[in-house]
Design an enzyme around this catalytic site. Structure first.
Site, PDB file in Angstrom:
ATOM      1  N   THR A   1       0.831  -1.212   0.000  1.00 25.31           N
ATOM      2  CA  THR A   1       0.000   0.000   0.000  1.00 25.31           C
ATOM      3  C   THR A   1       0.860   1.254   0.000  1.00 25.31           C
ATOM      4  O   THR A   1       0.546   2.241  -0.673  1.00 25.31           O
ATOM      5  CB  THR A   1      -0.892  -0.005   1.265  1.00 25.31           C
TER       6      THR A   1
ATOM      7  N   ASP B   1       2.014  -7.514  10.772  1.00 27.72           N
ATOM      8  CA  ASP B   1       3.400  -7.972  10.591  1.00 27.72           C
ATOM      9  C   ASP B   1       4.434  -7.050  11.257  1.00 27.72           C
ATOM     10  O   ASP B   1       5.565  -7.458  11.482  1.00 27.72           O
ATOM     11  CB  ASP B   1       3.734  -8.084   9.094  1.00 27.72           C
TER      12      ASP B   1
ATOM     13  N   GLY C   1       2.945 -13.301   9.538  1.00 30.66           N
ATOM     14  CA  GLY C   1       3.985 -12.271   9.591  1.00 30.66           C
ATOM     15  C   GLY C   1       4.661 -12.064   8.251  1.00 30.66           C
ATOM     16  O   GLY C   1       5.624 -11.310   8.149  1.00 30.66           O
ATOM     17  N   HIS C   2       4.183 -12.785   7.248  1.00 32.38           N
ATOM     18  CA  HIS C   2       4.728 -12.698   5.889  1.00 32.38           C
ATOM     19  C   HIS C   2       6.221 -13.007   5.912  1.00 32.38           C
ATOM     20  O   HIS C   2       6.599 -14.050   6.398  1.00 32.38           O
ATOM     21  CB  HIS C   2       4.391 -11.320   5.295  1.00 32.38           C
TER      22      HIS C   2
ATOM     23  N   GLN D   1      -5.612 -14.683  13.379  1.00 33.73           N
ATOM     24  CA  GLN D   1      -4.698 -13.759  14.058  1.00 33.73           C
ATOM     25  C   GLN D   1      -4.956 -12.288  13.731  1.00 33.73           C
ATOM     26  O   GLN D   1      -4.480 -11.401  14.433  1.00 33.73           O
ATOM     27  CB  GLN D   1      -3.244 -14.096  13.700  1.00 33.73           C
TER      28      GLN D   1
HETATM   29  O1  F6P Z   1       0.324  -8.777   5.766  1.00 36.13           O
HETATM   30  C1  F6P Z   1      -0.626  -9.285   6.632  1.00 36.13           C
HETATM   31  C2  F6P Z   1      -0.797 -10.756   6.391  1.00 36.13           C
HETATM   32  O2  F6P Z   1      -1.790 -11.241   7.295  1.00 36.13           O
HETATM   33  C3  F6P Z   1       0.468 -11.584   6.510  1.00 36.13           C
HETATM   34  O3  F6P Z   1       0.817 -11.870   7.838  1.00 36.13           O
HETATM   35  C4  F6P Z   1       0.115 -12.791   5.690  1.00 36.13           C
HETATM   36  O4  F6P Z   1       1.266 -13.384   5.139  1.00 36.13           O
HETATM   37  C5  F6P Z   1      -0.748 -12.210   4.600  1.00 36.13           C
HETATM   38  O5  F6P Z   1      -1.260 -10.999   5.083  1.00 36.13           O
HETATM   39  C6  F6P Z   1      -1.890 -13.096   4.190  1.00 36.13           C
HETATM   40  O6  F6P Z   1      -2.462 -12.543   3.067  1.00 36.13           O
HETATM   41  P1  F6P Z   1      -3.926 -12.853   2.540  1.00 36.13           P
HETATM   42  O7  F6P Z   1      -4.889 -12.183   3.452  1.00 36.13           O
HETATM   43  O8  F6P Z   1      -3.968 -12.280   1.177  1.00 36.13           O
HETATM   44  O9  F6P Z   1      -4.096 -14.338   2.579  1.00 36.13           O
END
Ligand code: F6P
Length: 358
Positions: free
Chosen positions: A115, A137, A180-181, A284
């Site tokens: 973003t 994250d 947490g990516h 989470q």
């Molecule tokens: O960036 C926030 C997050 O929740 C990360 O921790 C996770 O890897 C990702 O988004 C999950 O993405 P999505 O909601 O597109 O599955």
């Protein structure tokens, strides 16, 4: 009349509505009836497609504790922003056109890493942009803390607490995969708070033999169970040596559903015992923000309103040493705030006997 557009973009998190409310109340406090707020639907999608509506002052009340986002959100990858799509839509032009058409004086953007890259692009294109750092994250460069993070820490810790009681009863090894990516903040904090015995982070590539030895050491000390907090972005030492392209290819070949399952399989082969995996996933980032996030999001919201009143654009509001300060978007965009492997928190965890597989 001041006209402000507001959008929430990327993965949601706790505290988005508290932050929206903070911006709105701050603006009404400063400008009274001389401000109109336009809620842009589903993040940049609404700005591209021209979907927005005027939101009345009363709609910003009663949302402090509400999870999710009243504006909706979507993922619009930054790398595709400059790519004209199959319907010949030039997204950047569309966003600029809608900003002009709606006669906006400022665009307020609530989001994480991707973003902020787009927020910076729009700022460079001449729009007045102010942003707020949100993500569970906590990986946004320039701010000590993002809102959403502490709420997610609470939930991930709750999962670890619950796993503790069942792991103790059965004398089992459990792995909990934490979001947490590509960074390990959430896993590190929840891991320590939840009393994990081993914490695997992307920033500290693990060695599977050393990880297994942590568990064996516990067994020799008479402990009947072990709990591992595994970041969803955890990588092995071998993987750390790969190029980005090689790593992507290797992960595409991986048969296990996610990293915790792979670590569990590898540990099972070495330890010859039953191991269970728990993946709390999007749980989470759901539900109400914790008290800390309500305060932080409110402070960020008020800070953003102040910047707008001062006509100070092209900035993200950040928390630095306890103060809310503006940081130029150009400095934030494209940078990740990683866990320094030698930081005090990791060191304290090691002093508690927590293994990092290194
Ligand atoms: O960036 C926030 C997050 O929740 C990360 O921790 C996770 O890897 C990702 O988004 C999950 O993405 P999505 O909601 O597109 O599955």
């Amino acid at each position: 009349m001041l006209r402000v557009g507001i959008l929430t973009s990327g993965g949601d998190c706790q505290g988005l509505n508290a932050a929206i409310r903070g911006v709105a109340k701050g603006l009404y406090g400063e400008f009274g009836k001389d401000v109109e707020i336009l809620g842009i639907q589903d993040g940049y999608r609404g700005l591209i497609e021209g979907e927005a509506r005027s939101i009345g002052q009363e709609e910003f009340s009663g949302i402090l504790t509400l999870g999710g986002t009243i504006l909706g959100t979507s993922r619009q990858p930054f790398k595709l922003m400059r790519v004209v799509d199959e319907n010949s839509v030039d997204k950047v032009k569309q966003m600029k056109d809608h900003y002009k058409k709606w006669k906006l004086d400022c665009l307020v953007v609530l989001g994480g890493n991707g973003t902020h890259k787009t927020a910076n692009l729009l700022s460079e294109e001449g729009l007045n942009v102010v942003s707020l750092p949100k993500t569970i994250d906590n990986d946004l460069w320039g701010t000590d803390m993002t809102f959403g993070f502490q709420s997610a820490v609470e939930l991930a810790t709750y999962v670890l607490d619950c796993i503790h009681t069942t792991a103790t009863s059965h004398g089992r090894v459990f792995l909990v995969e934490i979001m947490g990516h590509k960074v390990g903040w959430l896993t590190l904090h929840a891991g320590i708070a939840g009393g994990a015995d081993v914490i695997l982070l992307p920033e500290i590539p693990y060695d599977i033999d050393k990880t297994a030895r942590c568990i064996q050491r516990r067994e020799r000390a008479g402990k009947r169970f072990s709990i591992l907090a595994v970041a969803e972005g955890a990588i092995s030492r071998q993987e750390a040596k790969l190029s980005k392209k090689e790593f992507k290819a290797a992960r595409a070949e991986m048969k296990d559903p996610s990293i915790a399952y792979r670590v569990s399989r590898e540990l099972g082969e070495k330890l010859g015992q039953e191991i269970r995996v728990t993946v709390p996933g999007h749980f989470q980032r759901g539900g109400s923000p914790c008290a800390y996030d309500r305060v932080l999001a409110t402070r960020f919201g008020a800070g953003a309103a102040r910047l707008i009143a001062e006509k100070k654009f092209g900035c993200m509001v950040a928390l630095q040493n306890g103060q809310i300060v503006p940081v130029p978007l150009s400095e934030v965009a494209g940078k990740l705030k990683l866990v320094p492997p030698d930081c005090g928190t990791v060191q304290a965890a090691k002093e508690m006997g927590i293994g990092f597989g290194d």
